[in-house]
Design a protein around this motif. Structure first.
Motif, PDB file in Angstrom:
ATOM      1  N   ALA A 118       0.829  -1.212   0.000  1.00  0.00           N
ATOM      2  CA  ALA A 118       0.000   0.000   0.000  1.00  0.00           C
ATOM      3  C   ALA A 118       0.860   1.257   0.000  1.00  0.00           C
ATOM      4  CB  ALA A 118      -0.934  -0.005   1.206  1.00  0.00           C
ATOM      5  N   SER A 119       2.000   1.212   0.678  1.00  0.00           N
ATOM      6  CA  SER A 119       2.869   2.389   0.681  1.00  0.00           C
ATOM      7  C   SER A 119       3.476   2.630  -0.699  1.00  0.00           C
ATOM      8  CB  SER A 119       3.960   2.265   1.744  1.00  0.00           C
ATOM      9  OG  SER A 119       4.807   1.179   1.455  1.00  0.00           O
ATOM     10  N   ILE A 120       3.719   1.556  -1.441  1.00  0.00           N
ATOM     11  CA  ILE A 120       4.194   1.723  -2.818  1.00  0.00           C
ATOM     12  C   ILE A 120       3.126   2.413  -3.656  1.00  0.00           C
ATOM     13  CG2 ILE A 120       4.793   0.470  -4.938  1.00  0.00           C
ATOM     14  CD1 ILE A 120       6.176  -1.602  -3.099  1.00  0.00           C
ATOM     15  N   ARG A 121       1.858   1.987  -3.494  1.00  0.00           N
ATOM     16  CA  ARG A 121       0.771   2.617  -4.234  1.00  0.00           C
ATOM     17  C   ARG A 121       0.589   4.063  -3.788  1.00  0.00           C
ATOM     18  NH1 ARG A 121      -0.485   2.879  -8.769  1.00  0.00           N
ATOM     19  NH2 ARG A 121      -0.087   0.670  -8.794  1.00  0.00           N
ATOM     20  N   LEU A 122       0.811   4.319  -2.515  1.00  0.00           N
ATOM     21  CA  LEU A 122       0.687   5.681  -1.995  1.00  0.00           C
ATOM     22  C   LEU A 122       1.733   6.596  -2.629  1.00  0.00           C
ATOM     23  CD1 LEU A 122      -0.747   7.482   0.150  1.00  0.00           C
ATOM     24  CD2 LEU A 122       1.077   6.838   1.708  1.00  0.00           C
ATOM     25  N   ILE A 123       2.936   6.104  -2.797  1.00  0.00           N
ATOM     26  CA  ILE A 123       4.017   6.908  -3.366  1.00  0.00           C
ATOM     27  C   ILE A 123       3.856   7.064  -4.874  1.00  0.00           C
ATOM     28  CG2 ILE A 123       6.509   6.937  -3.802  1.00  0.00           C
ATOM     29  CD1 ILE A 123       6.792   5.540  -1.027  1.00  0.00           C
ATOM     30  N   LYS A 124       3.534   5.970  -5.568  1.00  0.00           N
ATOM     31  CA  LYS A 124       3.470   5.999  -7.024  1.00  0.00           C
ATOM     32  C   LYS A 124       2.203   6.641  -7.567  1.00  0.00           C
ATOM     33  CE  LYS A 124       6.236   2.587  -9.070  1.00  0.00           C
ATOM     34  NZ  LYS A 124       6.286   1.344  -9.813  1.00  0.00           N
ATOM     35  N   GLY A 125       1.113   6.504  -6.866  1.00  0.00           N
ATOM     36  CA  GLY A 125      -0.138   7.106  -7.342  1.00  0.00           C
ATOM     37  C   GLY A 125      -0.801   6.260  -8.410  1.00  0.00           C
ATOM     38  N   PRO A 126      -1.062   6.699  -9.571  1.00  0.00           N
ATOM     39  CA  PRO A 126      -0.756   7.987 -10.172  1.00  0.00           C
ATOM     40  C   PRO A 126      -1.791   9.075  -9.862  1.00  0.00           C
ATOM     41  CG  PRO A 126      -1.675   6.571 -11.838  1.00  0.00           C
ATOM     42  CD  PRO A 126      -1.574   5.762 -10.573  1.00  0.00           C
ATOM     43  N   THR A 127      -2.976   8.692  -9.402  1.00  0.00           N
ATOM     44  CA  THR A 127      -4.005   9.712  -9.158  1.00  0.00           C
ATOM     45  C   THR A 127      -4.214   9.881  -7.658  1.00  0.00           C
ATOM     46  OG1 THR A 127      -5.837   8.136  -9.179  1.00  0.00           O
ATOM     47  CG2 THR A 127      -5.181   9.088 -11.300  1.00  0.00           C
ATOM     48  N   LEU A 128      -4.907  10.954  -7.326  1.00  0.00           N
ATOM     49  CA  LEU A 128      -5.235  11.202  -5.922  1.00  0.00           C
ATOM     50  C   LEU A 128      -6.163  10.125  -5.373  1.00  0.00           C
ATOM     51  CD1 LEU A 128      -4.935  13.077  -3.493  1.00  0.00           C
ATOM     52  CD2 LEU A 128      -6.854  14.399  -4.368  1.00  0.00           C
ATOM     53  N   ALA A 167     -11.572   9.778   8.023  1.00  0.00           N
ATOM     54  CA  ALA A 167     -10.575  10.364   7.127  1.00  0.00           C
ATOM     55  C   ALA A 167     -10.879  10.018   5.670  1.00  0.00           C
ATOM     56  CB  ALA A 167      -9.184   9.864   7.504  1.00  0.00           C
ATOM     57  N   THR A 168     -11.295   8.793   5.412  1.00  0.00           N
ATOM     58  CA  THR A 168     -11.620   8.393   4.045  1.00  0.00           C
ATOM     59  C   THR A 168     -12.819   9.166   3.519  1.00  0.00           C
ATOM     60  OG1 THR A 168     -10.724   6.189   4.447  1.00  0.00           O
ATOM     61  CG2 THR A 168     -12.193   6.433   2.569  1.00  0.00           C
ATOM     62  N   VAL A 169     -13.826   9.341   4.360  1.00  0.00           N
ATOM     63  CA  VAL A 169     -15.009  10.104   3.945  1.00  0.00           C
ATOM     64  C   VAL A 169     -14.628  11.553   3.648  1.00  0.00           C
ATOM     65  CG1 VAL A 169     -17.225  11.015   4.743  1.00  0.00           C
ATOM     66  CG2 VAL A 169     -16.671   8.607   5.085  1.00  0.00           C
ATOM     67  N   CYS A 170     -13.823  12.148   4.506  1.00  0.00           N
ATOM     68  CA  CYS A 170     -13.407  13.540   4.285  1.00  0.00           C
ATOM     69  C   CYS A 170     -12.578  13.682   3.007  1.00  0.00           C
ATOM     70  CB  CYS A 170     -12.608  14.049   5.480  1.00  0.00           C
ATOM     71  SG  CYS A 170     -13.598  14.295   6.950  1.00  0.00           S
ATOM     72  N   LEU A 171     -11.669  12.764   2.783  1.00  0.00           N
ATOM     73  CA  LEU A 171     -10.854  12.835   1.570  1.00  0.00           C
ATOM     74  C   LEU A 171     -11.694  12.598   0.318  1.00  0.00           C
ATOM     75  CD1 LEU A 171      -7.640  11.010   2.798  1.00  0.00           C
ATOM     76  CD2 LEU A 171      -7.833  13.399   2.127  1.00  0.00           C
ATOM     77  N   ALA A 172     -12.668  11.713   0.397  1.00  0.00           N
ATOM     78  CA  ALA A 172     -13.539  11.471  -0.752  1.00  0.00           C
ATOM     79  C   ALA A 172     -14.390  12.704  -1.064  1.00  0.00           C
ATOM     80  CB  ALA A 172     -14.427  10.262  -0.489  1.00  0.00           C
ATOM     81  N   ARG A 173     -14.879  13.372  -0.030  1.00  0.00           N
ATOM     82  CA  ARG A 173     -15.651  14.605  -0.254  1.00  0.00           C
ATOM     83  C   ARG A 173     -14.766  15.694  -0.859  1.00  0.00           C
ATOM     84  NH1 ARG A 173     -20.696  15.837   2.990  1.00  0.00           N
ATOM     85  NH2 ARG A 173     -20.124  17.836   2.112  1.00  0.00           N
ATOM     86  N   TYR A 174     -13.543  15.791  -0.383  1.00  0.00           N
ATOM     87  CA  TYR A 174     -12.600  16.762  -0.948  1.00  0.00           C
ATOM     88  C   TYR A 174     -12.367  16.470  -2.427  1.00  0.00           C
ATOM     89  CZ  TYR A 174      -8.102  18.741  -2.232  1.00  0.00           C
ATOM     90  OH  TYR A 174      -7.101  19.387  -2.894  1.00  0.00           O
ATOM     91  N   LEU A 175     -12.155  15.210  -2.747  1.00  0.00           N
ATOM     92  CA  LEU A 175     -11.908  14.823  -4.133  1.00  0.00           C
ATOM     93  C   LEU A 175     -13.128  15.111  -5.000  1.00  0.00           C
ATOM     94  CD1 LEU A 175      -9.927  13.490  -6.099  1.00  0.00           C
ATOM     95  CD2 LEU A 175     -10.922  11.291  -5.466  1.00  0.00           C
ATOM     96  N   GLU A 176     -14.323  14.860  -4.469  1.00  0.00           N
ATOM     97  CA  GLU A 176     -15.546  15.120  -5.213  1.00  0.00           C
ATOM     98  C   GLU A 176     -15.707  16.617  -5.496  1.00  0.00           C
ATOM     99  OE1 GLU A 176     -20.376  14.517  -4.671  1.00  0.00           O
ATOM    100  OE2 GLU A 176     -18.984  13.897  -3.092  1.00  0.00           O
ATOM    101  N   ARG A 177     -15.473  17.436  -4.484  1.00  0.00           N
ATOM    102  CA  ARG A 177     -15.592  18.889  -4.682  1.00  0.00           C
ATOM    103  C   ARG A 177     -14.537  19.415  -5.637  1.00  0.00           C
ATOM    104  NH1 ARG A 177     -17.286  21.428   1.146  1.00  0.00           N
ATOM    105  NH2 ARG A 177     -19.223  20.265   1.308  1.00  0.00           N
ATOM    106  N   ARG A 178     -13.343  18.889  -5.530  1.00  0.00           N
ATOM    107  CA  ARG A 178     -12.267  19.318  -6.420  1.00  0.00           C
ATOM    108  C   ARG A 178     -12.595  18.983  -7.872  1.00  0.00           C
ATOM    109  NH1 ARG A 178      -6.253  16.842  -6.247  1.00  0.00           N
ATOM    110  NH2 ARG A 178      -5.967  17.094  -8.442  1.00  0.00           N
ATOM    111  N   ASN A 179     -13.154  17.795  -8.092  1.00  0.00           N
ATOM    112  CA  ASN A 179     -13.539  17.417  -9.453  1.00  0.00           C
ATOM    113  C   ASN A 179     -14.694  18.273  -9.960  1.00  0.00           C
ATOM    114  OD1 ASN A 179     -11.570  15.483  -9.630  1.00  0.00           O
ATOM    115  ND2 ASN A 179     -12.902  13.809  -9.026  1.00  0.00           N
TER     116      ASN A 179
END
Length: 96
Positions: A22-32, A76-88
């Motif tokens: 998971a840390s590899i995926r966190l570093i590589k991404g590619p998307t938020l 934290a996941t809910v907050c980040l998902a809402r942030y991503l939704e608003r950003r999009n």
């Protein structure tokens, strides 16, 4: 050593492997979104680690830690998902 002890040690090894992947995926991404899912996966792995620690030490206090981690990780996941939704949504408005 009993069978449970071996199973707990195998569980620890698999949890550590999961956190490493998971840390590899966190570093590589590619998307938020990939990074958010990786953080959520790491939280679930830490909850499993706390549960395994409770089994190994025969101490129920680690279960309290697991519950708190699960709740914080969910929020934290809910907050980040809402942030991503608003950003999009903002990016879509800018394109129009």
């Amino acid at each position: 050593m009993t069978f449970l002890d071996y199973a707990v040690l195998l569980g620890f090894a698999l949890v550590i492997l999961g956190v490493a992947l998971a840390s590899i995926r966190l570093i590589k991404g590619p998307t938020l979104a990939d990074r958010i899912v990786a953080l959520d996966m790491m939280t679930v792995q830490l909850v499993a680690f706390a549960g395994l620690s409770a089994l190994q030490s025969r101490n129920a206090a680690f279960l309290d830690v697991a519950v708190v981690l699960a709740l914080v990780g969910f929020l934290a996941t809910v907050c980040l998902a809402r942030y991503l939704e608003r950003r999009n949504a903002i990016n879509r408005e800018d394109r129009e």
